[in-house]
Design an enzyme around this catalytic site. Sequence first.
Site, short mmCIF file in Angstrom:
data_model
loop_
_atom_site.label_atom_id
_atom_site.label_comp_id
_atom_site.label_asym_id
_atom_site.label_seq_id
_atom_site.Cartn_x
_atom_site.Cartn_y
_atom_site.Cartn_z
CG HIS A 1 32.76 140.71 70.49
ND1 HIS A 1 31.42 140.94 70.72
CD2 HIS A 1 32.94 139.38 70.71
CE1 HIS A 1 30.83 139.81 71.07
NE2 HIS A 1 31.72 138.85 71.07
CG HIS B 1 34.87 135.24 69.79
ND1 HIS B 1 35.03 135.09 71.14
CD2 HIS B 1 33.64 135.80 69.62
CE1 HIS B 1 33.95 135.53 71.76
NE2 HIS B 1 33.10 135.98 70.86
CE1 TYR C 1 31.56 130.79 73.52
CE2 TYR C 1 33.66 131.68 72.76
CZ TYR C 1 32.44 131.85 73.38
OH TYR C 1 32.09 133.08 73.86
CD GLN D 1 30.48 133.10 70.30
OE1 GLN D 1 30.03 134.18 70.66
NE2 GLN D 1 30.21 131.97 70.90
#
Length: 113
Positions: free
Chosen positions: A41, A43, A108, A112
């Site tokens: 995935h 972000h 944040y 990742q």
Amino acid sequence: MIKYRKQLLKGSIADDVKQKIFDIANTYGYEIIAMETEKDHIHFLLSYDTIDRVCDIVKIVKQETTYYLWHKYGSLLSKQYWKKKIFWSDGYFACSIGEVSSATIQKYIESQG
């Protein structure tokens, strides 16, 4: 998220997806503040005009990146998916940052991967 949670967002595919999303953002007038991939995935923190709808932005990003990846990595993707032009899952998660600072969200996202 990648369809069937296949862990394909690594190496050159991850780099190409990120570059394509930057290209899309430039074309449509969005600003990518932060972006990072996991194996299955991605972000990203995005600034966009309030007249745009999140669902339309996601649709554009998914359609254009899928088309691009199948054009560039068709032989690899055809071994992963029985149907052409599949890459992303149907859903997505989106939220506005509201009371959380954009710096907190950016930190944040950058943590990742």
